[in-house]
Design a protein around this motif. Structure first.
Motif, PDB file in Angstrom:
ATOM      1  N   LEU A 171      10.912  -4.904  -9.050  1.00  0.00           N
ATOM      2  CA  LEU A 171       9.867  -5.532  -9.845  1.00  0.00           C
ATOM      3  C   LEU A 171       9.325  -4.577 -10.905  1.00  0.00           C
ATOM      4  N   SER A 172       9.327  -3.288 -10.577  1.00  0.00           N
ATOM      5  CA  SER A 172       8.789  -2.307 -11.521  1.00  0.00           C
ATOM      6  C   SER A 172       9.798  -1.930 -12.600  1.00  0.00           C
ATOM      7  N   GLY A 173      11.063  -1.846 -12.228  1.00  0.00           N
ATOM      8  CA  GLY A 173      12.043  -1.330 -13.183  1.00  0.00           C
ATOM      9  C   GLY A 173      13.334  -2.100 -13.277  1.00  0.00           C
ATOM     10  N   GLY A 174      13.398  -3.303 -12.698  1.00  0.00           N
ATOM     11  CA  GLY A 174      14.619  -4.084 -12.746  1.00  0.00           C
ATOM     12  C   GLY A 174      15.723  -3.452 -11.919  1.00  0.00           C
ATOM     13  N   ALA A 175      16.965  -3.828 -12.217  1.00  0.00           N
ATOM     14  CA  ALA A 175      18.099  -3.301 -11.453  1.00  0.00           C
ATOM     15  C   ALA A 175      18.217  -1.789 -11.606  1.00  0.00           C
ATOM     16  N   GLU A 176      17.899  -1.280 -12.809  1.00  0.00           N
ATOM     17  CA  GLU A 176      17.947   0.173 -13.014  1.00  0.00           C
ATOM     18  C   GLU A 176      16.936   0.875 -12.110  1.00  0.00           C
ATOM     19  N   GLY A 177      15.755   0.277 -11.972  1.00  0.00           N
ATOM     20  CA  GLY A 177      14.744   0.848 -11.088  1.00  0.00           C
ATOM     21  C   GLY A 177      15.178   0.834  -9.638  1.00  0.00           C
ATOM     22  N   LEU A 178      15.922  -0.208  -9.267  1.00  0.00           N
ATOM     23  CA  LEU A 178      16.444  -0.281  -7.905  1.00  0.00           C
ATOM     24  C   LEU A 178      17.400   0.872  -7.637  1.00  0.00           C
ATOM     25  N   LEU A 179      18.293   1.135  -8.582  1.00  0.00           N
ATOM     26  CA  LEU A 179      19.223   2.249  -8.421  1.00  0.00           C
ATOM     27  C   LEU A 179      18.496   3.589  -8.441  1.00  0.00           C
ATOM     28  N   ASP A 180      17.465   3.692  -9.276  1.00  0.00           N
ATOM     29  CA  ASP A 180      16.703   4.940  -9.333  1.00  0.00           C
ATOM     30  C   ASP A 180      16.043   5.232  -7.985  1.00  0.00           C
ATOM     31  N   GLY A 181      15.662   4.162  -7.276  1.00  0.00           N
ATOM     32  CA  GLY A 181      15.078   4.353  -5.956  1.00  0.00           C
ATOM     33  C   GLY A 181      16.053   4.996  -4.996  1.00  0.00           C
ATOM     34  N   PHE A 182      17.309   4.611  -5.085  1.00  0.00           N
ATOM     35  CA  PHE A 182      18.320   5.250  -4.250  1.00  0.00           C
ATOM     36  C   PHE A 182      18.596   6.673  -4.734  1.00  0.00           C
ATOM     37  N   ALA A 183      18.616   6.849  -6.052  1.00  0.00           N
ATOM     38  CA  ALA A 183      18.933   8.161  -6.614  1.00  0.00           C
ATOM     39  C   ALA A 183      17.876   9.206  -6.276  1.00  0.00           C
ATOM     40  N   ALA A 184      16.687   8.760  -5.830  1.00  0.00           N
ATOM     41  CA  ALA A 184      15.637   9.701  -5.447  1.00  0.00           C
ATOM     42  C   ALA A 184      15.927  10.370  -4.102  1.00  0.00           C
ATOM     43  N   ARG A 185      16.892   9.844  -3.352  1.00  0.00           N
ATOM     44  CA  ARG A 185      17.241  10.438  -2.067  1.00  0.00           C
ATOM     45  C   ARG A 185      18.015  11.738  -2.274  1.00  0.00           C
ATOM     46  N   PRO A 186      17.874  12.688  -1.363  1.00  0.00           N
ATOM     47  CA  PRO A 186      18.649  13.936  -1.483  1.00  0.00           C
ATOM     48  C   PRO A 186      20.156  13.649  -1.484  1.00  0.00           C
ATOM     49  N   GLY A 187      20.848  14.226  -2.456  1.00  0.00           N
ATOM     50  CA  GLY A 187      22.298  14.072  -2.536  1.00  0.00           C
ATOM     51  C   GLY A 187      22.758  12.866  -3.330  1.00  0.00           C
ATOM     52  N   TRP A 188      21.833  11.968  -3.701  1.00  0.00           N
ATOM     53  CA  TRP A 188      22.175  10.785  -4.495  1.00  0.00           C
ATOM     54  C   TRP A 188      21.828  11.059  -5.965  1.00  0.00           C
ATOM     55  N   GLU A 189      22.591  10.471  -6.873  1.00  0.00           N
ATOM     56  CA  GLU A 189      22.335  10.620  -8.302  1.00  0.00           C
ATOM     57  C   GLU A 189      22.677   9.317  -9.015  1.00  0.00           C
ATOM     58  N   ARG A 190      22.065   9.137 -10.173  1.00  0.00           N
ATOM     59  CA  ARG A 190      22.423   8.000 -11.021  1.00  0.00           C
ATOM     60  C   ARG A 190      22.777   8.510 -12.398  1.00  0.00           C
ATOM     61  N   HIS A 191      23.920   8.055 -12.911  1.00  0.00           N
ATOM     62  CA  HIS A 191      24.366   8.404 -14.250  1.00  0.00           C
ATOM     63  C   HIS A 191      24.700   7.109 -14.986  1.00  0.00           C
ATOM     64  N   GLY A 192      23.726   6.565 -15.685  1.00  0.00           N
ATOM     65  CA  GLY A 192      23.941   5.299 -16.370  1.00  0.00           C
ATOM     66  C   GLY A 192      24.213   4.183 -15.389  1.00  0.00           C
ATOM     67  N   ASP A 193      25.377   3.563 -15.515  1.00  0.00           N
ATOM     68  CA  ASP A 193      25.752   2.459 -14.621  1.00  0.00           C
ATOM     69  C   ASP A 193      26.476   2.933 -13.364  1.00  0.00           C
ATOM     70  N   VAL A 194      26.483   4.224 -13.102  1.00  0.00           N
ATOM     71  CA  VAL A 194      27.173   4.770 -11.934  1.00  0.00           C
ATOM     72  C   VAL A 194      26.158   5.360 -10.963  1.00  0.00           C
ATOM     73  N   LEU A 195      26.207   4.909  -9.724  1.00  0.00           N
ATOM     74  CA  LEU A 195      25.399   5.475  -8.650  1.00  0.00           C
ATOM     75  C   LEU A 195      26.292   6.380  -7.817  1.00  0.00           C
ATOM     76  N   ARG A 196      25.921   7.641  -7.712  1.00  0.00           N
ATOM     77  CA  ARG A 196      26.713   8.607  -6.950  1.00  0.00           C
ATOM     78  C   ARG A 196      25.994   8.895  -5.636  1.00  0.00           C
ATOM     79  N   ALA A 197      26.752   8.823  -4.534  1.00  0.00           N
ATOM     80  CA  ALA A 197      26.171   9.011  -3.207  1.00  0.00           C
ATOM     81  C   ALA A 197      27.053   9.924  -2.366  1.00  0.00           C
ATOM     82  N   PRO A 198      26.473  10.603  -1.385  1.00  0.00           N
ATOM     83  CA  PRO A 198      27.294  11.397  -0.462  1.00  0.00           C
ATOM     84  C   PRO A 198      28.290  10.488   0.250  1.00  0.00           C
ATOM     85  N   TYR A 199      29.476  11.013   0.548  1.00  0.00           N
ATOM     86  CA  TYR A 199      30.529  10.198   1.161  1.00  0.00           C
ATOM     87  C   TYR A 199      31.554  11.139   1.795  1.00  0.00           C
ATOM     88  N   PRO A 200      32.230  10.702   2.854  1.00  0.00           N
ATOM     89  CA  PRO A 200      33.178  11.605   3.528  1.00  0.00           C
ATOM     90  C   PRO A 200      34.343  12.050   2.654  1.00  0.00           C
TER      91      PRO A 200
END
Length: 333
Positions: A171-200
């Motif tokens: 509601l605050s930032g649309g879909a980009e804000g939703l991804l930014d919420g995940f990117a705030a976690r340690p090890g997660w990042e957002r680069h434009g339309d790409v969400l980067r997350a820890p993975y095996p």
């Protein structure tokens, strides 16, 4: 690392599941039971569940289930067909109706020559033998009742809090804000339309415009998970990360849960049991009450709008309403 590519319009089609998915919770809790490096926060749960499986006579059956669901980088996609939209029985039905060719292909990928010979029970399942499938469905349901259902209060509260955070971010930032919420976690990042997350392993998940469903999981730890087969509807299962002491707090709330003070302990227990639709007979057995008493409790809850009753063939099923779930969840902290 996992790169989720939201290009080609996929970002505008992102979906947040209403809650956890029971099949994902089964699989990921099985991983926790097997892992020698499970987080300490799940230590008391592991001890309780192992004792519960012993009492229920399920140890051997669950060991067989672990043969097709190892705590490893790969496990078959057919075990987790849901996206948080189906209940336990519907999810198990989807597992059991997996096409035979897919069963064979995914289980063959699990059992490579390096792992040694394929166990007999796995070969039977890979062939889609009816008895092997029946046993799989039975152990999935029985395992859930021991390892997941008793902890539903904690799971619901965590999932509700997470969904509230995701909704606020959107509601605050649309879909980009939703991804930014995940990117705030340690090890997660957002680069434009790409969400980067820890993975095996290193992997790129290209959505190609398809909607991605974000599914929270109580028993998912450390890194998110995605289906291996990218032709399937994409999901990203992410950890809820319960805080230390969650099981102690759950037990304390169960001594005198706030909802019990309002509607009575028996009716509160009946609502808690309705993680999936159940008959009066099944509820009576679970609550150790006679069916007539259970029916009266159900009638009171139905009149209060906390459950619904419907006929399914020759069965009469009770199901919790959204109001009933909200009453059990209580305030989100």
């Amino acid at each position: 690392m996992l790169d989720v590519d939201f290009g080609d319009g996929a970002l505008s089609r992102i979906r947040v599941a209403e809650g956890v998915d029971p099949l994902w919770e089964i699989v990921l809790s099985l991983h926790l039971l097997q892992s020698p490096q499970a987080p300490p926060v799940f230590g008391p749960w592991r001890r309780e569940v192992r004792a519960g499986l012993e009492r229920a006579g399920l140890v051997t059956a669950v060991r067989s289930l672990m043969l097709i669901c190892p705590s490893a980088a790969y496990f078959p996609d057919f075990l987790t067909p849901g996206r948080g939209e189906a209940g336990l029985e519907a999810g198990v039905d989807r597992v059991l109706t997996t096409p035979r060719r897919r069963l064979g292909a995914e289980l063959s990928r699990l059992y490579t020559p390096a792992r040694g010979p394929v166990p007999h029970s796995v070969r039977r399942l890979a062939r889609g033998e009816p008895e092997a499938l029946r046993r799989l469905g039975e152990v999935l349901l029985r395992y859930y009742r021991v390892a997941v259902a008793p902890y539903a209060g904690a799971v619901r509260a965590q999932a509700a809090a997470d969904r509230s955070r995701r909704a606020e971010a959107y509601l605050s930032g649309g879909a980009e804000g939703l991804l930014d919420g995940f990117a705030a976690r340690p090890g997660w990042e957002r680069h434009g339309d790409v969400l980067r997350a820890p993975y095996p392993v290193k992997r790129v998940l290209r959505l190609r415009g398809r909607p991605l469903t974000l599914v929270p999981s109580f028993f998912c730890v450390r890194t998110p998970l995605a289906l291996v087969d990218e032709s399937l509807p994409p999901v990203l299962v992410h950890p809820l990360a319960p805080a230390p002491g969650w099981l102690t707090r759950l037990r304390q709330s169960q001594v005198t849960p706030p909802v019990a003070q309002l509607i009575g302990s028996s009716r509160a227990r009946l609502l808690e049991l309705l993680e999936q639709p159940m008959t009066t007979t099944a509820l009576a057995a679970a609550m150790r009450l006679v069916p007539s008493t259970t029916s009266r409790h159900a009638s009171v809850l139905r009149e209060a709008g906390l459950l619904t009753t419907r006929r399914d063939g020759n069965r009469v099923l009770h199901d919790r309403t959204p109001l009933g779930r909200a009453l059990l969840d209580g305030p989100v902290r």
